[in-house]
Motif scaffolding. Sequence first.
Motif, mmCIF file in Angstrom:
data_model
loop_
_atom_site.group_PDB
_atom_site.id
_atom_site.type_symbol
_atom_site.label_atom_id
_atom_site.label_comp_id
_atom_site.label_asym_id
_atom_site.label_seq_id
_atom_site.Cartn_x
_atom_site.Cartn_y
_atom_site.Cartn_z
ATOM 1 N N GLU A 161 -9.065 26.497 6.299
ATOM 2 C CA GLU A 161 -9.871 26.226 5.112
ATOM 3 C C GLU A 161 -9.669 24.818 4.557
ATOM 4 O OE1 GLU A 161 -9.116 29.233 2.204
ATOM 5 O OE2 GLU A 161 -9.245 30.879 3.646
ATOM 6 N N TRP A 162 -8.859 23.997 5.244
ATOM 7 C CA TRP A 162 -8.446 22.731 4.657
ATOM 8 C C TRP A 162 -8.783 21.521 5.529
ATOM 9 C CZ3 TRP A 162 -6.229 22.336 -0.181
ATOM 10 C CH2 TRP A 162 -5.787 23.523 -0.765
ATOM 11 N N VAL A 163 -8.994 20.383 4.838
ATOM 12 C CA VAL A 163 -9.035 19.068 5.478
ATOM 13 C C VAL A 163 -7.931 18.238 4.837
ATOM 14 C CG1 VAL A 163 -10.392 17.011 6.015
ATOM 15 C CG2 VAL A 163 -11.532 19.214 5.739
ATOM 16 N N LEU A 164 -7.144 17.560 5.661
ATOM 17 C CA LEU A 164 -6.053 16.725 5.161
ATOM 18 C C LEU A 164 -6.256 15.276 5.582
ATOM 19 C CD1 LEU A 164 -2.879 18.896 5.946
ATOM 20 C CD2 LEU A 164 -4.398 18.984 3.949
ATOM 21 N N PHE A 165 -5.811 14.376 4.720
ATOM 22 C CA PHE A 165 -5.808 12.939 5.027
ATOM 23 C C PHE A 165 -4.449 12.396 4.616
ATOM 24 C CE2 PHE A 165 -6.201 8.472 4.202
ATOM 25 C CZ PHE A 165 -7.136 8.005 5.113
ATOM 26 N N MET A 197 0.850 -1.190 0.000
ATOM 27 C CA MET A 197 0.000 0.000 0.000
ATOM 28 C C MET A 197 0.884 1.238 0.000
ATOM 29 S SD MET A 197 -2.879 1.114 2.791
ATOM 30 C CE MET A 197 -1.600 1.522 4.000
ATOM 31 N N SER A 198 0.707 2.099 -1.000
ATOM 32 C CA SER A 198 1.524 3.303 -1.111
ATOM 33 C C SER A 198 1.013 4.385 -0.169
ATOM 34 C CB SER A 198 1.500 3.816 -2.558
ATOM 35 O OG SER A 198 0.174 4.115 -2.942
ATOM 36 N N CYS A 199 1.854 5.392 0.046
ATOM 37 C CA CYS A 199 1.449 6.481 0.933
ATOM 38 C C CYS A 199 0.375 7.339 0.271
ATOM 39 C CB CYS A 199 2.659 7.322 1.328
ATOM 40 S SG CYS A 199 3.345 8.288 -0.032
ATOM 41 N N VAL A 200 -0.441 7.964 1.087
ATOM 42 C CA VAL A 200 -1.532 8.815 0.603
ATOM 43 C C VAL A 200 -1.374 10.196 1.209
ATOM 44 C CG1 VAL A 200 -4.015 9.224 0.690
ATOM 45 C CG2 VAL A 200 -3.155 6.919 0.276
ATOM 46 N N ARG A 201 -1.511 11.232 0.394
ATOM 47 C CA ARG A 201 -1.505 12.621 0.843
ATOM 48 C C ARG A 201 -2.632 13.340 0.113
ATOM 49 N NH1 ARG A 201 1.604 10.117 3.425
ATOM 50 N NH2 ARG A 201 3.794 10.561 3.890
ATOM 51 N N TRP A 202 -3.749 13.543 0.798
ATOM 52 C CA TRP A 202 -4.906 14.193 0.180
ATOM 53 C C TRP A 202 -5.246 15.486 0.899
ATOM 54 C CZ3 TRP A 202 -8.231 9.123 0.282
ATOM 55 C CH2 TRP A 202 -7.854 8.303 -0.791
ATOM 56 N N ALA A 203 -5.729 16.446 0.149
ATOM 57 C CA ALA A 203 -6.173 17.716 0.730
ATOM 58 C C ALA A 203 -7.458 18.158 0.048
ATOM 59 C CB ALA A 203 -5.096 18.784 0.564
ATOM 60 N N PHE A 204 -8.323 18.788 0.836
ATOM 61 C CA PHE A 204 -9.593 19.306 0.307
ATOM 62 C C PHE A 204 -9.819 20.688 0.907
ATOM 63 C CE2 PHE A 204 -14.062 20.139 0.059
ATOM 64 C CZ PHE A 204 -14.527 19.472 -1.064
ATOM 65 N N ARG A 205 -10.054 21.678 0.042
ATOM 66 C CA ARG A 205 -10.278 23.044 0.527
ATOM 67 C C ARG A 205 -11.786 23.239 0.738
ATOM 68 N NH1 ARG A 205 -6.505 27.859 -1.428
ATOM 69 N NH2 ARG A 205 -6.840 29.257 0.321
ATOM 70 N N PHE A 206 -12.232 22.931 1.947
ATOM 71 C CA PHE A 206 -13.674 22.908 2.186
ATOM 72 C C PHE A 206 -14.289 24.309 2.214
ATOM 73 C CE2 PHE A 206 -12.020 23.254 6.514
ATOM 74 C CZ PHE A 206 -12.895 24.138 7.123
ATOM 75 N N SER A 207 -13.459 25.350 2.392
ATOM 76 C CA SER A 207 -14.000 26.708 2.402
ATOM 77 C C SER A 207 -14.585 27.091 1.046
ATOM 78 C CB SER A 207 -12.909 27.706 2.791
ATOM 79 O OG SER A 207 -11.871 27.719 1.817
#
Length: 270
Positions: free
Chosen positions: A114-118, A1-11
């Motif tokens: 303004e961000w959500v990170l996973f 399983m590779s690494c995951v870097r996700w971001a979402f600008r919920f604002s």
Amino acid sequence: MSCVRWAFRFSEWNPKENEWNQCLECIELKEKERIGKFKRPNKGEWLIGRFNSDAKSSLIGRLMLRLFLLNNHFIRESNAKKEMEELLSRSQYGKPFINKSEWNVPFSISHAGEWVLFASESIGNEIGVDVMDCKVPNSNSDDEVTQFLEDFKREFTSFEWNFIQSFSSISSKIEAFFSFWTLKEAYIKAIGVGLTFSLPRIEFDMKKSFIVDRKSCFISAKLDGILMEEWSFSLEWLDSIHIASIAIHSKIKTDLPSFIILTVKDLKTS
């Protein structure tokens, strides 16, 4: 399983009621009810649901987790909600985790500003992600900002505090302050101990280039005065005022992976 870097600008996400309800229907009933309890006062009214930033960021974080589980075949889309209910639990500090011992898959979720990170790493490595908005709350003058920094001086080592004070501008001092703070938060999330951890126990060796040149970088650290050779820490600018940090229980330092920006369409598609 590779690494995951996700971001979402919920604002920037302003869903209509139909889209909001569609997203809610993708997650477990217990989480749906938890999100429905978020309230924030505003001009004599209560902001709830899609009008509440905490509700929006929490829903996005859960959708990110759902996408991660689907992509790695831990759950099936046809039965996703039920399988998420069975697979996921929360620690005493509220941190979600996979409760199957045979699936030691660490992940971390953070939201601020303004961000959500996973973020997730290879199997077995503890990981913590954090994001920080570099705006001092309820402070409009340099004197108020200076007082804010002084109020938290005890949470830093003398080395860290001197680094913060080495900058001449208030804005750079604030950015250094929040850079240290987000690194400490990421480590706490990785080890899962909540706010019981004494922050001055861990000391980070910041690079001025991160503040001055906005360059992503690895950061070395000491715990109780001992170099943390088994850990990897990194910092990244998401935009002009938001800093992301990652703490990983691994001494292997590969190229710094940037966060991938997701859309709502991404989150609703397996």
